[in-house]
Design an enzyme around this catalytic site. Structure first.
Site, short mmCIF file in Angstrom:
data_model
loop_
_atom_site.label_atom_id
_atom_site.label_comp_id
_atom_site.label_asym_id
_atom_site.label_seq_id
_atom_site.Cartn_x
_atom_site.Cartn_y
_atom_site.Cartn_z
N LYS A 198 -9.37 -5.17 37.79
CA LYS A 198 -9.55 -3.81 38.32
C LYS A 198 -10.84 -3.78 39.13
O LYS A 198 -11.87 -4.26 38.67
CB LYS A 198 -9.65 -2.84 37.13
CG LYS A 198 -10.17 -1.47 37.47
CD LYS A 198 -11.22 -0.97 36.47
CE LYS A 198 -12.56 -1.64 36.62
NZ LYS A 198 -13.70 -0.94 35.97
N ASP A 211 -11.15 2.81 30.68
CA ASP A 211 -10.41 2.22 31.80
C ASP A 211 -8.93 2.01 31.49
O ASP A 211 -8.17 1.57 32.35
CB ASP A 211 -11.02 0.86 32.17
CG ASP A 211 -12.18 1.01 33.13
OD1 ASP A 211 -12.24 2.03 33.84
OD2 ASP A 211 -13.02 0.09 33.18
O1 C5P Z 1 -14.62 3.42 27.10
P1 C5P Z 1 -15.32 2.13 27.23
O2 C5P Z 1 -15.53 1.45 25.92
O3 C5P Z 1 -14.73 1.22 28.27
O4 C5P Z 1 -16.75 2.49 27.81
C1 C5P Z 1 -17.87 1.69 27.57
C2 C5P Z 1 -19.11 2.55 27.58
O5 C5P Z 1 -19.36 2.98 28.91
C3 C5P Z 1 -19.03 3.80 26.76
O6 C5P Z 1 -19.40 3.54 25.44
C4 C5P Z 1 -20.02 4.70 27.46
O7 C5P Z 1 -21.34 4.36 27.08
C5 C5P Z 1 -19.88 4.29 28.91
N1 C5P Z 1 -18.97 5.17 29.67
C6 C5P Z 1 -19.39 6.43 30.01
N2 C5P Z 1 -18.57 7.26 30.72
C7 C5P Z 1 -17.35 6.85 31.11
C8 C5P Z 1 -16.90 5.56 30.76
C9 C5P Z 1 -17.74 4.74 30.04
O8 C5P Z 1 -20.51 6.84 29.68
N3 C5P Z 1 -16.56 7.67 31.80
#
Ligand code: C5P
Length: 271
Positions: free
Chosen positions: A9, A125
């Site tokens: 991605k 994602d």
């Molecule tokens: O959801 P995921 O585990 O992929 O996201 C990793 C980290 O990235 C989250 O724990 C958060 O700190 C940050 N994040 C965020 N806002 C988003 C996506 C991710 O703050 N929209």
């Protein structure tokens, strides 16, 4: 047995437009997918298992910490997963989310039932990776609008530093940037890239502060002959360059591999 493909991605633009009270950030991002990624197979089994292979297995867990495992548990299926890793880990190009989305797509086919709602709880994602095609991503990642965008020859370059996404978001000094400018309706790569050059990745500043080696990659990419646009994907460290033809992308890969043998470099087409 079902075979699956988990494409890289790439965030061609990523604007941070706000922050929710739970800490997650509001984003406005243009996302495309490469014809390069990880390969999986899924087979019904007595319990969930993961067997890893491929050139990029280092640092990838083969247990419940792996998003593929969590995806199988979320779907409610015991399945033996083989995962051939080609995408670098913690690299800003989806990796784990792409794999988890491929597991959910495969299980949906294997068990002939839809992916349950709520896959975003596995990772922000996940929704866009389940979509798997060019899209605008908004909200914290759950609002997906399909886009008609010309396919783009590209190269992906990673200097080899593993980036923790939360660390980059935490280092933002502002969280109220403007949304993407209105998207162009065009089948011209040049016009589309002219629009992209006016957009941003708001995570570049904090990423450069924490990982200065990303700056060396961006400088090298800016100098490539024929480049239409270059930038960083997600929270880094993978950067990309866009070209008008795959031939130009091939030449760029060879050039960079020659003078930066330690960088990961891959040509692809984004769509
Ligand atoms: O959801 P995921 O585990 O992929 O996201 C990793 C980290 O990235 C989250 O724990 C958060 O700190 C940050 N994040 C965020 N806002 C988003 C996506 C991710 O703050 N929209």
């Amino acid at each position: 047995m079902i075979e699956g493909f988990a494409p890289a991605k790439v965030n061609l633009a990523l604007h941070v437009t706000g922050q929710r009270t739970d800490g997650y950030h509001l984003l406005d991002s243009l996302v495309m997918f490469a014809d390069f990624g990880d390969y999986l197979t899924l087979q019904k089994a007595e319990e969930i298992s993961i067997s890893l292979s491929g050139p990029r297995v280092e640092g990838v867990p083969a247990d419940a910490r792996n998003l593929c495992w969590q995806a199988a548990r979320f779907f409610g299926a015991n399945v033996a997963i083989t995962l051939e890793k080609h995408l670098p880990n913690q690299a800003g190009i989806g990796g784990g989310s792409a794999d988890a989305a491929a597991v959910l797509r495969g299980l949906s086919e294997l068990y002939q039932r839809p992916v349950p709602d709520g896959a975003e709880m596995l990772g922000a994602d996940l929704p866009v990776c389940l979509h798997g095609r060019a899209a605008r991503l908004q909200g914290v990642g759950e609002v997906i609008t399909p886009l008609d965008v010309p396919p783009l020859p590209a190269i992906l370059v990673n200097p080899g530093c593993a980036v923790e996404t939360p660390q980059i978001f935490k280092a933002l000094t502002r969280r109220d940037y403007a949304a993407l400018a209105p998207l162009p309706q065009t089948s011209s790569r040049r016009e589309f890239c002219a629009w992209l050059r006016e957009q941003r990745n708001d995570l570049i500043d904090p990423a450069l502060r924490l990982f200065p080696e990303i700056g060396a990659v961006l400088t090298r990419l800016s100098e490539l002959p024929g480049q239409l646009h270059y930038g960083m994907s997600g929270s880094g460290a993978t950067c990309f360059t866009l070209f008008d033809s795959r031939g130009e992308a091939d030449l760029a890969v060879r050039d960079i591999q020659r003078d930066q043998p330690d960088w990961w470099v891959q040509d692809c087409t984004l769509s």
